[in-house]
Design a protein around this motif. Structure first.
Motif, PDB file in Angstrom:
ATOM      1  N   ALA A  33       0.723  -1.217  -0.184  1.00 12.14           N
ATOM      2  CA  ALA A  33       0.016  -0.065   0.004  1.00 12.14           C
ATOM      3  C   ALA A  33       0.926   1.156   0.147  1.00 12.14           C
ATOM      4  O   ALA A  33       0.480   2.106  -0.897  1.00 12.14           O
ATOM      5  N   VAL A  34       1.986   1.189   0.855  1.00  5.87           N
ATOM      6  CA  VAL A  34       2.940   2.357   0.747  1.00  5.87           C
ATOM      7  C   VAL A  34       3.495   2.524  -0.726  1.00  5.87           C
ATOM      8  O   VAL A  34       3.458   3.895  -1.256  1.00  5.87           O
ATOM      9  N   LYS A  35       4.044   1.326  -1.221  1.00  3.13           N
ATOM     10  CA  LYS A  35       4.497   1.480  -2.683  1.00  3.13           C
ATOM     11  C   LYS A  35       3.513   2.260  -3.545  1.00  3.13           C
ATOM     12  O   LYS A  35       3.891   3.047  -4.609  1.00  3.13           O
ATOM     13  N   GLU A  36       2.127   1.555  -3.445  1.00  2.00           N
ATOM     14  CA  GLU A  36       1.037   2.322  -4.395  1.00  2.00           C
ATOM     15  C   GLU A  36       1.210   3.830  -4.311  1.00  2.00           C
ATOM     16  O   GLU A  36       0.863   4.663  -4.995  1.00  2.00           O
ATOM     17  N   TYR A  37       1.120   4.129  -2.783  1.00  4.44           N
ATOM     18  CA  TYR A  37       1.023   5.654  -2.526  1.00  4.44           C
ATOM     19  C   TYR A  37       2.206   6.437  -3.166  1.00  4.44           C
ATOM     20  O   TYR A  37       2.030   7.419  -3.697  1.00  4.44           O
TER      21      TYR A  37
END
Length: 116
Positions: A33-37
């Motif tokens: 999720a951090v990577k997507e952000y």
């Protein structure tokens, strides 16, 4: 979502204020999720105010930030802090001081662009 701010302490050092916690789980951060952000910064060029150096956020940034050896091993409050610091990447790069450069010596970096 509140605005990320940069304030100065008594010595003039920049402090980036991250007002919102968007990644909550302290024990097991969802690094995907951090990577997507972080992908929202892809292609941005950010200028450091001290050095005037322009930094381009490249395609490897999200993977490097979330998949580093350091990220794999941190847990608890440190993991939560790193995940939530993603909100202030622009401000962190702009206000970074005391630049230290070291060459990428690992073999995985041999194919990187000059200075990348």
């Amino acid at each position: 979502m509140s605005e990320v701010k940069v304030v100065r302490d008594e010595q003039g050092n920049a402090i980036v204020i991250i007002p919102d916690i968007i990644f909550w789980n302290k024990q097991d951060i969802d690094w995907d999720a951090v990577k997507e952000y972080l992908k929202k910064y892809l292609g941005e060029i950010i200028e450091n105010k001290q050095t005037k150096e322009k930094i381009e956020i490249g395609t490897k940034f999200a993977d490097e930030y979330t998949g580093s050896k350091y990220s794999e091993h941190i847990r608890g409050a440190r993991a939560k802090a790193k995940a939530n610091a993603a909100q202030g990447i622009r401000e962190l790069v702009e206000s970074a001081a005391n630049k230290i450069h070291s060459e990428n010596k690992k073999s995985k970096h041999k194919k990187d662009a000059k200075g990348g």
